[in-house]
Scaffold this active site. Structure first.
Site, PDB file in Angstrom:
ATOM      1  N   TYR A  78       0.834  -1.202   0.000  1.00 38.16           N
ATOM      2  CA  TYR A  78       0.000   0.000   0.000  1.00 38.16           C
ATOM      3  C   TYR A  78       0.873   1.258   0.000  1.00 38.16           C
ATOM      4  CZ  TYR A  78      -3.763   3.147   1.695  1.00 38.16           C
ATOM      5  OH  TYR A  78      -4.680   4.165   1.855  1.00 38.16           O
ATOM      6  N   LYS A 114       1.180   3.543  -3.230  1.00 35.46           N
ATOM      7  CA  LYS A 114       0.687   4.930  -3.248  1.00 35.46           C
ATOM      8  C   LYS A 114       1.812   5.912  -3.572  1.00 35.46           C
ATOM      9  CE  LYS A 114      -3.753   4.659  -1.963  1.00 35.46           C
ATOM     10  NZ  LYS A 114      -4.873   5.320  -2.658  1.00 35.46           N
ATOM     11  N   SER A 169     -14.044   2.163  13.313  1.00 35.82           N
ATOM     12  CA  SER A 169     -15.168   1.238  13.151  1.00 35.82           C
ATOM     13  C   SER A 169     -15.034   0.054  14.118  1.00 35.82           C
ATOM     14  CB  SER A 169     -15.299   0.777  11.696  1.00 35.82           C
ATOM     15  OG  SER A 169     -14.047   0.454  11.153  1.00 35.82           O
ATOM     16  N   PHE A 173     -13.605  -0.037  17.150  1.00 33.26           N
ATOM     17  CA  PHE A 173     -13.933   0.370  18.528  1.00 33.26           C
ATOM     18  C   PHE A 173     -15.433   0.623  18.688  1.00 33.26           C
ATOM     19  CE2 PHE A 173      -9.520   2.242  19.963  1.00 33.26           C
ATOM     20  CZ  PHE A 173      -8.950   0.997  19.772  1.00 33.26           C
ATOM     21  N   THR A 184      -0.341   7.355  18.172  1.00 32.46           N
ATOM     22  CA  THR A 184      -1.334   8.407  17.917  1.00 32.46           C
ATOM     23  C   THR A 184      -1.805   8.402  16.467  1.00 32.46           C
ATOM     24  OG1 THR A 184       0.222  10.133  17.234  1.00 32.46           O
ATOM     25  CG2 THR A 184      -0.180   9.886  19.610  1.00 32.46           C
ATOM     26  N   PRO A 238       2.784   2.730  12.320  1.00 36.57           N
ATOM     27  CA  PRO A 238       3.385   4.029  12.657  1.00 36.57           C
ATOM     28  C   PRO A 238       3.056   4.465  14.090  1.00 36.57           C
ATOM     29  CG  PRO A 238       2.327   4.109  10.501  1.00 36.57           C
ATOM     30  CD  PRO A 238       1.919   2.808  11.134  1.00 36.57           C
TER      31      PRO A 238
HETATM   32  P1  NAD Z   1     -12.828   1.810   0.937  1.00 30.32           P
HETATM   33  O1  NAD Z   1     -12.136   0.503   1.033  1.00 30.32           O
HETATM   34  O2  NAD Z   1     -14.120   1.989   1.630  1.00 30.32           O
HETATM   35  O3  NAD Z   1     -13.033   2.213  -0.591  1.00 30.32           O
HETATM   36  C1  NAD Z   1     -12.191   1.822  -1.637  1.00 30.32           C
HETATM   37  C2  NAD Z   1     -13.060   1.455  -2.848  1.00 30.32           C
HETATM   38  O4  NAD Z   1     -12.196   1.069  -3.934  1.00 30.32           O
HETATM   39  C3  NAD Z   1     -13.976   0.267  -2.582  1.00 30.32           C
HETATM   40  O5  NAD Z   1     -15.282   0.565  -3.019  1.00 30.32           O
HETATM   41  C4  NAD Z   1     -13.357  -0.868  -3.386  1.00 30.32           C
HETATM   42  O6  NAD Z   1     -14.301  -1.837  -3.791  1.00 30.32           O
HETATM   43  C5  NAD Z   1     -12.737  -0.116  -4.528  1.00 30.32           C
HETATM   44  N1  NAD Z   1     -11.616  -0.824  -5.177  1.00 30.32           N
HETATM   45  C6  NAD Z   1     -10.573  -1.451  -4.590  1.00 30.32           C
HETATM   46  N2  NAD Z   1      -9.751  -1.961  -5.525  1.00 30.32           N
HETATM   47  C7  NAD Z   1     -10.298  -1.642  -6.737  1.00 30.32           C
HETATM   48  C8  NAD Z   1      -9.924  -1.917  -8.086  1.00 30.32           C
HETATM   49  N3  NAD Z   1      -8.816  -2.600  -8.398  1.00 30.32           N
HETATM   50  N4  NAD Z   1     -10.730  -1.438  -9.085  1.00 30.32           N
HETATM   51  C9  NAD Z   1     -11.863  -0.765  -8.801  1.00 30.32           C
HETATM   52  N5  NAD Z   1     -12.266  -0.493  -7.532  1.00 30.32           N
HETATM   53  C10 NAD Z   1     -11.490  -0.931  -6.519  1.00 30.32           C
HETATM   54  O7  NAD Z   1     -11.764   2.900   1.449  1.00 30.32           O
HETATM   55  P2  NAD Z   1     -11.916   4.476   1.646  1.00 30.32           P
HETATM   56  O8  NAD Z   1     -11.621   4.789   3.048  1.00 30.32           O
HETATM   57  O9  NAD Z   1     -13.176   4.977   1.048  1.00 30.32           O
HETATM   58  O10 NAD Z   1     -10.670   4.990   0.797  1.00 30.32           O
HETATM   59  C11 NAD Z   1     -10.825   5.589  -0.487  1.00 30.32           C
HETATM   60  C12 NAD Z   1      -9.465   6.064  -0.986  1.00 30.32           C
HETATM   61  O11 NAD Z   1      -8.919   7.026  -0.082  1.00 30.32           O
HETATM   62  C13 NAD Z   1      -8.424   4.948  -1.108  1.00 30.32           C
HETATM   63  O12 NAD Z   1      -7.655   5.175  -2.271  1.00 30.32           O
HETATM   64  C14 NAD Z   1      -7.573   5.132   0.120  1.00 30.32           C
HETATM   65  O13 NAD Z   1      -6.265   4.687  -0.089  1.00 30.32           O
HETATM   66  C15 NAD Z   1      -7.636   6.636   0.313  1.00 30.32           C
HETATM   67  N6  NAD Z   1      -7.392   6.988   1.745  1.00 30.32           N
HETATM   68  C16 NAD Z   1      -8.372   6.819   2.690  1.00 30.32           C
HETATM   69  C17 NAD Z   1      -8.110   7.141   4.018  1.00 30.32           C
HETATM   70  C18 NAD Z   1      -9.148   7.006   5.089  1.00 30.32           C
HETATM   71  O14 NAD Z   1      -8.817   7.243   6.256  1.00 30.32           O
HETATM   72  N7  NAD Z   1     -10.376   6.661   4.820  1.00 30.32           N
HETATM   73  C19 NAD Z   1      -6.840   7.621   4.376  1.00 30.32           C
HETATM   74  C20 NAD Z   1      -5.870   7.750   3.386  1.00 30.32           C
HETATM   75  C21 NAD Z   1      -6.161   7.454   2.057  1.00 30.32           C
HETATM   76  N1  UDP Z   2      -5.758  -0.295  16.071  1.00 31.92           N
HETATM   77  C1  UDP Z   2      -6.103  -0.771  17.322  1.00 31.92           C
HETATM   78  N2  UDP Z   2      -7.168  -1.627  17.436  1.00 31.92           N
HETATM   79  C2  UDP Z   2      -7.918  -1.990  16.363  1.00 31.92           C
HETATM   80  C3  UDP Z   2      -7.575  -1.498  15.095  1.00 31.92           C
HETATM   81  C4  UDP Z   2      -6.486  -0.649  14.983  1.00 31.92           C
HETATM   82  O1  UDP Z   2      -5.454  -0.447  18.338  1.00 31.92           O
HETATM   83  O2  UDP Z   2      -8.875  -2.767  16.554  1.00 31.92           O
HETATM   84  C5  UDP Z   2      -4.625   0.646  15.963  1.00 31.92           C
HETATM   85  C6  UDP Z   2      -3.619   0.299  14.875  1.00 31.92           C
HETATM   86  O3  UDP Z   2      -2.632  -0.591  15.357  1.00 31.92           O
HETATM   87  C7  UDP Z   2      -3.051   1.671  14.548  1.00 31.92           C
HETATM   88  C8  UDP Z   2      -4.234   2.614  14.777  1.00 31.92           C
HETATM   89  O4  UDP Z   2      -5.155   1.903  15.596  1.00 31.92           O
HETATM   90  O5  UDP Z   2      -2.023   2.010  15.446  1.00 31.92           O
HETATM   91  C9  UDP Z   2      -4.926   3.039  13.498  1.00 31.92           C
HETATM   92  O6  UDP Z   2      -5.204   1.874  12.756  1.00 31.92           O
HETATM   93  P1  UDP Z   2      -6.013   1.891  11.381  1.00 31.92           P
HETATM   94  O7  UDP Z   2      -5.935   0.519  10.816  1.00 31.92           O
HETATM   95  O8  UDP Z   2      -7.355   2.481  11.603  1.00 31.92           O
HETATM   96  O9  UDP Z   2      -5.236   2.929  10.450  1.00 31.92           O
HETATM   97  P2  UDP Z   2      -3.691   3.159  10.050  1.00 31.92           P
HETATM   98  O10 UDP Z   2      -2.810   2.292  10.903  1.00 31.92           O
HETATM   99  O11 UDP Z   2      -3.608   2.808   8.624  1.00 31.92           O
HETATM  100  O12 UDP Z   2      -3.481   4.593  10.344  1.00 31.92           O
END
Ligand code: NAD
Ligand code: UDP
Ligand code: UDP
Length: 316
Positions: free
Chosen positions: A150, A154, A194, A196, A215, A279
């Protein structure tokens, strides 16, 4: 509501996911025409069910690793699983989605002369040595770890965006999204908010990974959608990358305690091993978004959690 002449046709990849479906709601409300392309890997038709009969909305089941030929003015490229458990399920496919997906969407943008926005991530900073993170920090990412499909995917996508910009003069926009939460997160998504909230509502143990002192800074989805749209419509010389997120930082223990308080749950905290390369700190410096886009988040964690809890109460 925009009038017919100003109406844009917009492609949202990953539009059936959490962020994508909220973005599409906003674009439809503005009067745009939207094509959603999604392979439904982590997304769901439930998220867009209310739009399926709308005359300005169209859903295509499509994997962005294959070429896509549509005629559009703007592209928001969100397709990619965002939760560690889902992007680690098939890591090779995750890299393909990030990299081949970016190439195909950039090729499409080039052919139709569309502006294209990439949903990048705070993960490009890895386990950061600079705190809070500014856009000029290059990050500390493990290139061979379990998160690298990932993180590096990215990062490679960002590099492709900037090469298409330099080489082909494409109108690109890159946003680095920090942890965002809200209604329509999948209850089995595996991300911390989600997990928690669902655990608290079911009075099950709340799973803290590690000691809970790591954090994150949590942004409510409505604030994030505001700034994504602002970024897409900003002057073409502003490409980003720009950090978007809420800079108020919490430990996972603080988050768990707040969720227990707001749900009135009887859940207990249990401690589980910290996944590798998790992280320790994450907080966006959002000065650039403030100065160039005139944006800052408005919803505090407590208010955003109340909305999220109400949503999960209804759906569980
Ligand atoms: P999500 O998993 O709910 O949504 C991702 C969507 O992409 C899903 O509908 C999935 O079916 C679709 N998808 C996955 N692989 C695909 C493929 N090969 N072709 C077509 N569709 C595909 O996640 P989200 O939280 O809505 O994230 C959306 C975007 O934002 C992602 O690119 C993610 O990396 C980025 N992002 C989200 C967060 C966050 O905190 N939510 C943080 C950083 C980056
Ligand atoms: N985490 C946790 N319990 C959970 C899910 C996640 O303590 O049930 C922690 C995880 O180890 C990370 C933080 O919460 O330190 C955020 O995790 P998340 O997967 O939401 O996002 P990301 O690590 O990609 O920021
Ligand atoms: N592509 C696409 N839709 C289009 C145009 C291109 O999916 O409308 C894909 C196509 O598969 C191509 C990729 O985008 O491989 C990159 O396109 P580009 O024009 O940059 O490179 P090339 O076609 O030379 O590989």
């Amino acid at each position: 509501m925009t009038n017919e002449n100003e109406r844009k046709r917009i492609l949202v990849t990953g539009g059936a996911g959490f962020l994508g479906s909220h973005l599409i709601d906003r674009l439809i409300d503005k009067g745009d025409e939207v094509i959603c392309a999604d392979n439904l890997f982590t997304g769901s038709k439930d998220n867009i069910a209310h739009l399926l009969d709308h005359k300005r909305f169209e859903f295509i089941r499509h994997d962005v690793t294959s070429p896509l030929y549509v005629e559009v003015d703007k592209i928001y490229n969100l397709a990619c699983p965002a939760s560690p458990i889902h992007y680690q399920y098939d890591p090779v496919q995750t890299t393909k989605t990030c990299v081949h997906g970016a190439i195909n969407m950039l090729g499409l943008a080039k052919r139709v002369k569309a502006s294209i926005l990439q949903a990048s991530t705070s993960e490009v900073y890895g386990d950061p040595e600079v705190h809070p993170q500014t856009e000029d920090y290059w990050g500390k990412v493990n290139p061979i770890g379990i998160r690298s499909c990932y993180d590096e995917g990215k990062r490679c996508a960002e590099s492709l965006f900037f090469d298409y910009w330099r080489q082909h003069n494409l109108q690109i926009k890159v946003v680095r999204i920090f942890n965002t939460y809200g209604p329509r997160m999948n209850p089995n998504d595996g991300r911390v908010v989600s997990n928690f909230v669902v655990q608290a509502l079911r009075n099950e143990d709340i799973t803290i990974y590690g000691d809970g002192q790591q954090t994150r800074s949590f942004c409510y989805v409505d604030d994030l959608i505001d700034v994504m749209v602002l970024m897409m419509n900003s002057p073409c010389d502003f490409t980003g990358p720009v950090n978007i997120g809420n800079p108020v930082e919490f430990t996972m223990l603080e988050l768990a305690e707040l969720v227990i308080k707001l749900t009135g749950s009887k859940s207990k905290l249990v401690f589980e091993p910290l996944p590798s390369d998790d992280p320790k700190l994450r907080q966006p410096d959002i000065s650039l978004a403030k100065s160039n886009l005139g944006w800052e988040p408005r919803v505090c964690l407590e208010d955003g959690l109340k909305e999220t809890i109400a949503y999960f109460k209804k759906t569980l």
